[in-house]
Design an enzyme around this catalytic site. Structure first.
Site, short mmCIF file in Angstrom:
data_model
loop_
_atom_site.label_atom_id
_atom_site.label_comp_id
_atom_site.label_asym_id
_atom_site.label_seq_id
_atom_site.Cartn_x
_atom_site.Cartn_y
_atom_site.Cartn_z
N LYS A 212 -89.49 -29.42 90.81
CA LYS A 212 -90.49 -29.20 91.87
C LYS A 212 -89.77 -29.33 93.20
O LYS A 212 -88.78 -30.06 93.31
CB LYS A 212 -91.59 -30.27 91.80
CG LYS A 212 -92.89 -29.81 92.40
CD LYS A 212 -93.68 -29.06 91.35
CE LYS A 212 -94.94 -28.44 91.89
NZ LYS A 212 -95.79 -27.98 90.78
N ASP B 160 -97.03 -23.31 94.89
CA ASP B 160 -97.88 -24.48 94.64
C ASP B 160 -98.75 -24.58 95.89
O ASP B 160 -98.91 -23.57 96.61
CB ASP B 160 -97.01 -25.74 94.43
CG ASP B 160 -97.78 -26.91 93.81
OD1 ASP B 160 -97.99 -26.90 92.59
OD2 ASP B 160 -98.21 -27.82 94.55
N1 GLU Z 1 -97.02 -25.01 90.76
C1 GLU Z 1 -97.51 -24.58 89.48
C2 GLU Z 1 -97.63 -25.76 88.54
O1 GLU Z 1 -97.94 -26.84 88.99
C3 GLU Z 1 -96.72 -23.40 88.91
C4 GLU Z 1 -95.27 -23.62 88.71
C5 GLU Z 1 -94.51 -22.35 88.31
O2 GLU Z 1 -95.12 -21.31 88.10
O3 GLU Z 1 -93.29 -22.47 88.21
O4 GLU Z 1 -97.49 -25.67 87.36
#
Ligand code: GLU
Length: 445
Positions: free
Chosen positions: A124, A164
């Site tokens: 992340k 996100d």
């Molecule tokens: N931010 C999204 C999550 O919390 C998607 C992450 C992504 O697609 O890599 O899963």
């Protein structure tokens, strides 16, 4: 391993990271028994290595606003674990972003990605930059400055970011553009890209639709029909909006939406026409939910969340972490709520989770229920690798299959002696076992 001692030690080492400790505590307490069945894990100190991120990049981002002022923000990327695939996870731009929040998100992402059945590790990233109130050019300059640091640490087989909170198609486009320029190659290093440059059909819808598919799987275990059910949704971003879209198609009544300023109550349920208007307001004008309430003449509650306002059969928290506390959970239960499925990451506090589990209602943690988003990201990576794009029907079919598979994994590892399912335990154990076995096989790295 004794969960209690382990958690005390982690809390001693990372005392200023409450969200990270909260996420770790939930997982560690639910996998304790399974972990102890594999002595080989402990001989590699595997749990500690699984809880502590493999690598964290921290950097300053300098950019120039429209008034010519030089501004700074912090930038981060937490590469948590790549035992089962390249690091994968979104980027969050929000004023609240700090290392604790990104560490909790990267940790959760590792288990979530493991559940998807696809080959993706967990990561992340983000910044305390807020796109709210900024011009397109300011957002572009910020994204370029952010990417100027991050580009050297990511890649299609290394680390694949996505969106996100605060990072949607516009931000991904700007970051991808700068990445491509610096790297001098066109590759699938981001997901959530625009449809004209490698994006997957259904990626915008995937998290919300996936949460509803997961909910349908849960409801079917108790023979509950979604039609006519009153569903409270929090949030009005990408996840919440497409959740509402799918629910309307299925004949459910969406009775609330919200944003960080307040909640709109929709007493008779959102109609398709009203949905189209809120979609336009949010995505074309970046408007606020108070404007939608005023436009439609719906009750609006400034500074409030939906949980103690609306009566609902089902609650889908789809805004942000810790947006539903113990009092909210008790109010939901008192009002007859039978299912909670998390579109956001860790929206329920530990106290709220304990209330749901204690009451024995259907309760799905985000790492299972909202995994549809990253699943379609995984499908976007697969399409990019083949240099092909699949139809919306094909992606949707795979998304449904993946959500059903995640549900089956939860049932397999979370079924209680009375036949009901503890989805928290099921998701944590299933997600953990795959990563732990891969780490064990790869030795101390
Ligand atoms: N931010 C999204 C999550 O919390 C998607 C992450 C992504 O697609 O890599 O899963």
């Amino acid at each position: 391993m004794k969960a209690k001692e382990f958690l005390t030690e982690i809390a001693r080492r990372f005392p200023n990271e409450p969200e990270y400790l909260q996420a770790v505590e939930e997982v560690v307490t639910s996998i304790e028994d399974v972990y102890n069945e594999y002595p080989a894990f402990e001989s590699q100190n595997l749990l500690e290595r699984l809880c502590i991120p493999e690598r964290i990049y921290t950097f300053r981002v300098s950019w120039v606003d429209d008034a010519g002022r030089v501004r700074t923000n912090m930038g981060y990327r937490v590469q948590h674990n790549n035992a089962i695939g390249p690091y994968k996870g979104g980027i969050r731009f929000h004023s609240s972003v700090n290392l604790s929040i990104l560490k909790f998100l990267a940790f959760e992402q590792t288990f979530k990605n493991s559940l998807t059945t696809l080959a993706m590790g967990g990561a992340k990233g983000g910044s305390d930059f807020s796109p709210r109130g900024k011009s397109d050019m300011e957002v572009m300059r910020f994204c370029q400055a952010f990417m100027n640091e991050l580009y050297r640490h990511i890649g299609a087989d290394t680390d694949v970011p996505a969106g996100d909170i605060g990072v949607g198609g516009r931000e991904v486009g700007y970051m991808f553009g700068w990445y491509k320029k610096m790297q001098r190659e066109f590759s699938g290093t981001f997901t959530g890209k625009g449809m004209d440059f490698g994006g997957s059909l259904m990626r915008p819808e995937a998290t919300g639709y996936g949460n509803v598919y997961f909910l349908l799987n849960m409801l079917s275990t108790r023979g509950i029909d979604i039609r006519g059910k009153r569903v409270a949704i929090s949030g009005s971003g990408n996840v919440a909006i497409y959740t509402a879209d799918k629910l309307i198609s299925l004949g459910a009544k969406v009775v609330s939406l919200s944003d960080s300023d307040g909640t709109v109550e929709i007493p008779d349920g959102l109609t398709r026409e009203q949905y189209d208007r809120v979609f336009e307001l949010k995505f074309a004008y970046r408007g606020r939910i108070s404007e939608f309430a005023a436009q439609e003449g719906f009750p609006y509650y400034e500074g409030r969340r939906p949980w103690q306002i609306v009566k609902c059969d089902i609650a889908l928290p789809s805004a942000t972490q810790n947006e539903l506390d113990g009092d909210d959970a008790r109010a939901l239960l008192a009002n007859g709520c039978v299912a909670v499925s998390e579109g956001a990451n860790m929206p329920s506090t530990r106290e709220a989770v304990a209330e749901f589990l204690g009451a024995g209602i259907l309760y799905a943690p985000g790492k299972a229920a909202n995994a549809g988003g990253v699943s379609v990201s995984g499908l976007e990576m697969a399409q990019n690798a083949q240099k092909l794009s699949w139809t919306a029907e094909e992606v949707d079919r795979r998304l449904r299959d993946i959500m059903a598979d995640i549900h089956a994994q939860c049932v397999r590892y979370g079924t209680r002696p009375d036949g009901s399912v503890n989805y928290v335990k099921g998701a944590n154990v299933a997600g953990f076992l795959k990563v732990a076995k891969a780490m064990h096989a790869q030795g101390i790295v």
